[in-house]
Design an enzyme around this catalytic site. Structure first.
Site, mmCIF file in Angstrom:
data_model
loop_
_atom_site.group_PDB
_atom_site.id
_atom_site.type_symbol
_atom_site.label_atom_id
_atom_site.label_comp_id
_atom_site.label_asym_id
_atom_site.label_seq_id
_atom_site.Cartn_x
_atom_site.Cartn_y
_atom_site.Cartn_z
ATOM 1 N N TYR A 15 4.973 2.603 0.840
ATOM 2 C CA TYR A 15 3.965 2.328 -0.182
ATOM 3 C C TYR A 15 2.733 3.225 -0.056
ATOM 4 O O TYR A 15 1.891 3.244 -0.946
ATOM 5 C CB TYR A 15 3.524 0.859 -0.130
ATOM 6 C CG TYR A 15 4.637 -0.096 -0.467
ATOM 7 C CD1 TYR A 15 5.113 -0.199 -1.767
ATOM 8 C CD2 TYR A 15 5.221 -0.878 0.513
ATOM 9 C CE1 TYR A 15 6.137 -1.067 -2.090
ATOM 10 C CE2 TYR A 15 6.249 -1.754 0.199
ATOM 11 C CZ TYR A 15 6.705 -1.844 -1.096
ATOM 12 O OH TYR A 15 7.719 -2.701 -1.419
ATOM 13 N N HIS A 20 -0.494 1.715 -6.634
ATOM 14 C CA HIS A 20 -0.783 0.304 -6.367
ATOM 15 C C HIS A 20 -1.638 0.131 -5.105
ATOM 16 O O HIS A 20 -2.252 -0.902 -4.914
ATOM 17 C CB HIS A 20 0.542 -0.450 -6.219
ATOM 18 C CG HIS A 20 0.556 -1.826 -6.800
ATOM 19 N ND1 HIS A 20 -0.263 -2.243 -7.831
ATOM 20 C CD2 HIS A 20 1.325 -2.907 -6.495
ATOM 21 C CE1 HIS A 20 0.003 -3.505 -8.122
ATOM 22 N NE2 HIS A 20 0.953 -3.937 -7.318
ATOM 23 N N PHE A 64 1.222 -8.353 1.897
ATOM 24 C CA PHE A 64 1.773 -7.805 0.662
ATOM 25 C C PHE A 64 0.912 -8.265 -0.516
ATOM 26 O O PHE A 64 0.242 -9.291 -0.469
ATOM 27 C CB PHE A 64 3.259 -8.143 0.437
ATOM 28 C CG PHE A 64 4.167 -7.300 1.284
ATOM 29 C CD1 PHE A 64 4.466 -5.994 0.919
ATOM 30 C CD2 PHE A 64 4.697 -7.795 2.458
ATOM 31 C CE1 PHE A 64 5.278 -5.202 1.705
ATOM 32 C CE2 PHE A 64 5.517 -7.007 3.253
ATOM 33 C CZ PHE A 64 5.801 -5.707 2.869
ATOM 34 N N ASN A 66 1.269 -9.596 -3.450
ATOM 35 C CA ASN A 66 1.403 -10.871 -4.149
ATOM 36 C C ASN A 66 0.892 -12.073 -3.365
ATOM 37 O O ASN A 66 0.834 -13.177 -3.900
ATOM 38 C CB ASN A 66 2.872 -11.107 -4.539
ATOM 39 C CG ASN A 66 3.393 -10.031 -5.462
ATOM 40 O OD1 ASN A 66 2.669 -9.129 -5.869
ATOM 41 N ND2 ASN A 66 4.657 -10.102 -5.775
ATOM 42 N N ASP A 91 -6.185 -1.630 -8.285
ATOM 43 C CA ASP A 91 -5.726 -0.654 -9.280
ATOM 44 C C ASP A 91 -5.714 -1.300 -10.657
ATOM 45 O O ASP A 91 -5.518 -2.503 -10.776
ATOM 46 C CB ASP A 91 -4.327 -0.139 -8.923
ATOM 47 C CG ASP A 91 -3.282 -1.242 -8.844
ATOM 48 O OD1 ASP A 91 -2.367 -1.254 -9.681
ATOM 49 O OD2 ASP A 91 -3.384 -2.122 -7.956
ATOM 50 N N ASN A 112 -0.733 -9.078 -9.914
ATOM 51 C CA ASN A 112 -0.259 -10.140 -9.024
ATOM 52 C C ASN A 112 -1.172 -10.395 -7.829
ATOM 53 O O ASN A 112 -1.279 -11.522 -7.356
ATOM 54 C CB ASN A 112 1.168 -9.852 -8.555
ATOM 55 C CG ASN A 112 2.166 -10.011 -9.690
ATOM 56 O OD1 ASN A 112 1.950 -10.800 -10.609
ATOM 57 N ND2 ASN A 112 3.237 -9.255 -9.642
#
Length: 187
Positions: A15, A20, A64, A66, A91, A112
């Protein structure tokens, strides 16, 4: 005064550098500029810095995207920081690349990470710094876009945009959300 500056992103090398994860990039830039390291602690990586009379706790949640609300709640409570001293860096697809907008509150706009923070804290009344990543993707391509890397032209502008984002964070802590919005949101 103590502030919790939370950069949203996803952990893991796959990532790093994605759109993101721009929240992680902003808090990394702040820590790097201040010469402070991140250490792995409960629910995330933490760096501590001072800006004049303000203590800033920089947080990169390791929960993470979410589940970011768990980390935010934990560090607000642990450090006894009021929610009005929380700033979440996130973002934003609705803004062109590099556009920075500070907001005192608002909906999750389908993000999220913000959705989970709102759910866990039970309020939309927290500040967020929205970092525009653009929306140049075909219908149905949103996930691939936000998890994609920035193109070279945008990477070239990144240091300048990160510096500006860091200025906004510092102003938020020193001058408050209204003055900072007036100074930076129209530029």
């Amino acid at each position: 005064m103590k502030y919790l500056i939370t950069g949203l992103g996803n952990i893991g090398p796959e990532y790093w550098g994605t759109r993101h994860n721009i929240g992680f990039r902003v808090v990394n830039a702040l820590a790097e500029d201040a010469g402070v390291p991140f250490t792995e602690e409960r629910y995330g990586a933490i760096a501590r810095m001072r800006v004049k009379n303000c203590d800033l706790i920089l947080l990169k949640p390791n929960t993470f995207m979410n589940l970011s609300g768990n980390a935010v709640r934990y560090w607000l409570q642990k450090e006894n920081i009021p929610v009005e001293n929380l700033l979440v860096v996130v973002d934003d697809l609705a803004l062109p690349f590099g556009t920075l907008r500070l907001k005192p509150k608002g909906s999750d706009a389908g993000h999220n990470g913000l959705k989970n923070i709102q759910q866990i804290l039970g309020t939309q009344e927290y500040c967020r710094l929205r970092f525009g990543i653009g929306s140049d993707f075909p219908r149905g391509g949103q996930i691939d876009y936000v998890l994609g890397k920035f193109p070279p032209a945008e990477l070239e502008l990144m240091p300048e945009k990160l510096k500006r984002a860091a200025e906004i964070v510092k102003s938020f802590c020193l001058a408050g959300v209204q003055i900072t919005m007036n100074q930076f949101n129209n530029k």
